[in-house]
Design a protein around this motif. Structure first.
Motif, mmCIF file in Angstrom:
data_model
loop_
_atom_site.group_PDB
_atom_site.id
_atom_site.type_symbol
_atom_site.label_atom_id
_atom_site.label_comp_id
_atom_site.label_asym_id
_atom_site.label_seq_id
_atom_site.Cartn_x
_atom_site.Cartn_y
_atom_site.Cartn_z
ATOM 1 N N ASP A 1 0.833 -1.203 0.000
ATOM 2 C CA ASP A 1 0.000 0.000 0.000
ATOM 3 C C ASP A 1 0.872 1.258 0.000
ATOM 4 N N GLU A 2 1.956 1.215 0.748
ATOM 5 C CA GLU A 2 2.861 2.368 0.760
ATOM 6 C C GLU A 2 3.491 2.568 -0.618
ATOM 7 N N ILE A 3 3.833 1.463 -1.262
ATOM 8 C CA ILE A 3 4.431 1.554 -2.593
ATOM 9 C C ILE A 3 3.452 2.201 -3.569
ATOM 10 N N ARG A 4 2.173 1.791 -3.479
ATOM 11 C CA ARG A 4 1.180 2.369 -4.384
ATOM 12 C C ARG A 4 1.060 3.875 -4.127
ATOM 13 N N ARG A 5 1.032 4.265 -2.871
ATOM 14 C CA ARG A 5 0.928 5.700 -2.568
ATOM 15 C C ARG A 5 2.174 6.447 -3.025
ATOM 16 N N GLN A 6 3.343 5.839 -2.852
ATOM 17 C CA GLN A 6 4.579 6.451 -3.357
ATOM 18 C C GLN A 6 4.486 6.667 -4.862
ATOM 19 N N ASN A 7 3.988 5.658 -5.551
ATOM 20 C CA ASN A 7 3.917 5.752 -7.009
ATOM 21 C C ASN A 7 2.890 6.787 -7.458
ATOM 22 N N LEU A 8 1.740 6.818 -6.767
ATOM 23 C CA LEU A 8 0.733 7.846 -7.089
ATOM 24 C C LEU A 8 1.329 9.234 -6.865
ATOM 25 N N GLY A 9 2.032 9.392 -5.758
ATOM 26 C CA GLY A 9 2.653 10.679 -5.457
ATOM 27 C C GLY A 9 3.708 11.050 -6.484
ATOM 28 N N GLU A 50 2.673 19.838 -0.742
ATOM 29 C CA GLU A 50 3.478 18.691 -0.280
ATOM 30 C C GLU A 50 2.614 17.573 0.291
ATOM 31 N N ARG A 51 1.624 17.952 1.067
ATOM 32 C CA ARG A 51 0.777 16.957 1.721
ATOM 33 C C ARG A 51 -0.001 16.146 0.676
ATOM 34 N N LEU A 52 -0.509 16.871 -0.329
ATOM 35 C CA LEU A 52 -1.221 16.188 -1.415
ATOM 36 C C LEU A 52 -0.298 15.236 -2.158
ATOM 37 N N LEU A 53 0.906 15.695 -2.450
ATOM 38 C CA LEU A 53 1.826 14.875 -3.247
ATOM 39 C C LEU A 53 2.333 13.668 -2.465
ATOM 40 N N ALA A 54 2.334 13.785 -1.140
ATOM 41 C CA ALA A 54 2.786 12.659 -0.322
ATOM 42 C C ALA A 54 1.756 11.544 -0.312
ATOM 43 N N ASP A 55 0.498 11.882 -0.470
ATOM 44 C CA ASP A 55 -0.564 10.878 -0.373
ATOM 45 C C ASP A 55 -1.796 11.379 -1.125
ATOM 46 N N PRO A 56 -1.736 11.326 -2.458
ATOM 47 C CA PRO A 56 -2.737 12.021 -3.284
ATOM 48 C C PRO A 56 -4.186 11.632 -2.989
ATOM 49 N N LEU A 57 -4.458 10.348 -2.798
ATOM 50 C CA LEU A 57 -5.857 9.958 -2.682
ATOM 51 C C LEU A 57 -6.426 10.281 -1.311
#
Lengths: 393, 393
Positions: free
Chosen positions: A8-16, A383-390
């Protein structure tokens, strides 16, 4: 101790990473994203679909390329819809802007700031500017946060303005004050103006791609935003970069901090105006008048400008020996001083800098100009959005 | 642009994290590792088995605890078997050591270094020390690398010593020279002594757990190793931390770098000996004699020490305003000067430092003492192993 991330962290990293890429580079084809992010096409497709469903990007056909074959779809940030509020609290003015995802200033207001205006007085003025801008908001616009750039020492943990030597502010929770005035839920991030401007120039300005940068910002005082190893230097409490209070002359003039001979007594507003015989004058216009007089041949102004330029090079040499940066950027009034006395700056830097440290250093003026504090303040909010877009979008 | 890691990368990260933990903390129970690394018990078990199979750790029963229940197995680094060679090239001596995984110095040699000794002359001396130590090697010992700490400016990319003002070395590939003498295959990593000592104190010394640290190291000159945001500051080329060449006095004494009034002309060996009326003396013993004389009431020595202490506090205040560190460590001759003139150092620091920057700063001497350069040089060598344990071990 860092360990490997979860799926899940990887997916959020990739989305960001994908969202950050289009935020910084604008419209990008899926093919370019595949290359730039090192992910395969189907992963890029899935990530883009998620971000599009959250309303953060759109996908569409590219402009006609004239090439054969099916064109790669283009991913664009939702620049009109997703935005942050940005404020800049300066010595002589207050600015507020609405900055879209992608970094464009969509709307802005500017107010004079009488010297001496308190934080309690400034907050409603900034909130008023935002209320005006809200009138023109598209119906589906989403504010993801707000950032404030301020000339002063800002505590990293909570954004408290510990000391604004040129504003007279002490322990002012300006972020909370603006939030309360606006009655909004989004977090307000506060940063020192030099740090924030450095962040902007590093993200999308003249220092893009540079890992070791010193951004000197002058108004009445002088501070630096520092990028080291690709990351913003903050120091333990958030107060790093107070280069204006590097003492360069034990017997120098008295500084507003109470000390003697701080660098800013030689290159800041007061010192330059004093040296030019204009001790009673104040403000950037008065400074520009000195540069102008020097240009027109006024001997006293010329001497003052050359001397200040020499001192500017002197302090920059110290910083170059300490940080070994690849770029030094002159912002605010330091830009004006550098342009007026570049020969003196370079000459002193070359004589005081260590050869190895001088090898790759470039001297530059800001690409984002006077908008750097506003754009940087918006970057703080993004920054906050880019760290965890969804989670945010 | 950073994207999420692959499964294989995650496994290597986890292996490295576990090995790093026992390298820094020594024998650790599986239960503690589970807590510290945030991984579950079966993952810790599998990682430990892999590292044990590679001969990097051993597992065994803990010492008797007296508690009921099955005790958690203890993981220990293979400190006798896995080692790195560490060298320290100083103004007046050469040192070589064999340092085990876990950080213990297993063996060491020390040689006088006449001032003026060239790199070509130093390399065989260092290699000779290693050849001696090899006689006593256990049969199954594995060398994973070598590191060199040196007083000089070291290029980050390849370890070339660009300039050693106190050794007179210019563009010396000392790492390659030592490698060639030894005829070994392991890489030799070169670092500036202040950077390397700072690394050691941050990894396992007085700065463990501190994210923002300035380590001042003095011999003839003065340099700093800087930890910012938990990472070593290197600068663009590797030359950051040349704080000894921060000019503090435009009309000061001539420095070996060709400039005037560098900080090290006031606090370095030459300046202090000159101020004490001992211009002809050289070396650390001569410096210690001045501190000793001051202790015994010699007025000239006292004045010299107090003045140098004041200048030490002066420069530290500048650095504290620039970096906002939580700790300043005084190493090498700076330790001696700080201990001899702590009152002057603190007084000047308190008067020149900005209050917010002074709030949390602690002044310390090195926990690893004179071994910090050796232990840090070994840490440089261990970095590669810790980044990818199974590839190296």
């Amino acid at each position: 101790m860092r360990v490997g991330p979860s799926q899940d962290e990887i997916r959020r990293q990739n989305l960001g990473a994908l969202l950050r890429y289009v935020h910084l580079h604008g419209a990008t084809t899926r093919a370019e994203l595949t290359n730039a992010l090192g992910l395969n096409r189907s992963t890029i497709g899935a990530l883009t679909a998620d971000l599009a469903a959250a309303g953060l990007v759109t996908e569409g056909a590219p402009k006609e390329t004239g090439r054969a074959g099916r064109p790669s779809l283009v991913v664009r940030p939702e620049s009109e819809r997703i935005f942050a509020y940005a404020y800049s609290i300066e010595v002589d003015r207050l600015r507020a802007a609405r900055v879209g995802l992608g970094g464009a200033v969509l709307d802005r207001r500017e107010l004079d700031r009488p010297r001496g205006l308190s934080a309690a007085e400034a907050a409603p003025l900034l909130a008023g500017a935002v209320k005006e801008m809200r009138q023109a908001l598209p119906a589906d616009a989403v504010c993801v946060g707000a950032g404030i750039a301020i000339c002063g020492m800002v505590r990293r943990d909570d954004g408290l303005v510990r000391l604004g030597p040129t504003t007279g502010w002490v322990d002012e929770p300006i972020g909370a004050a603006v939030s309360a005035e606006l009655g909004v839920e989004v977090p307000v991030i506060v940063g020192n103006v030099a740090d924030v401007a450095a962040f902007a120039e590093h993200a999308r300005g003249t220092a893009a791609g540079c890992d070791n940068v010193i951004y000197l910002y002058g108004d009445v005082g002088v501070g630096a935003g520092i990028i080291a190893g690709g990351r913003r230097l903050t120091g333990h409490g958030g107060y790093s970069g107070e280069v204006g209070h590097m003492v360069v002359s034990r017997d120098g003039a008295r500084c507003e901090c109470g000390n003697r001979g701080c660098w800013e007594t030689e290159i800041g507003e007061h010192g330059l105006l004093r040296a030019a015989g204009r001790s009673d004058a104040r403000g950037r216009d008065a400074l520009l008048a000195v540069f102008d007089a020097a240009d027109r041949g006024d001997a006293r102004a010329q001497t003052a400008v050359r001397q200040a330029g020499d001192w500017l090079g002197f302090g920059v040499a110290n910083l170059v020996n300490i940080f070994n940066p690849e770029m030094v950027i002159f912002g605010g009034t330091m830009r004006d001083l550098y342009l007026a006395a570049a020969a003196q700056v370079r000459s002193r830097l070359n004589s005081n800098g260590l050869p190895a440290c001088l090898e790759h250093v470039r001297l530059r003026t800001p690409m984002l100009g006077a908008d750097a504090p506003l754009i940087g303040a918006a970057e703080l909010a993004f920054e906050r959005l880019l760290a965890d877009p969804l989670d945010v979008g």
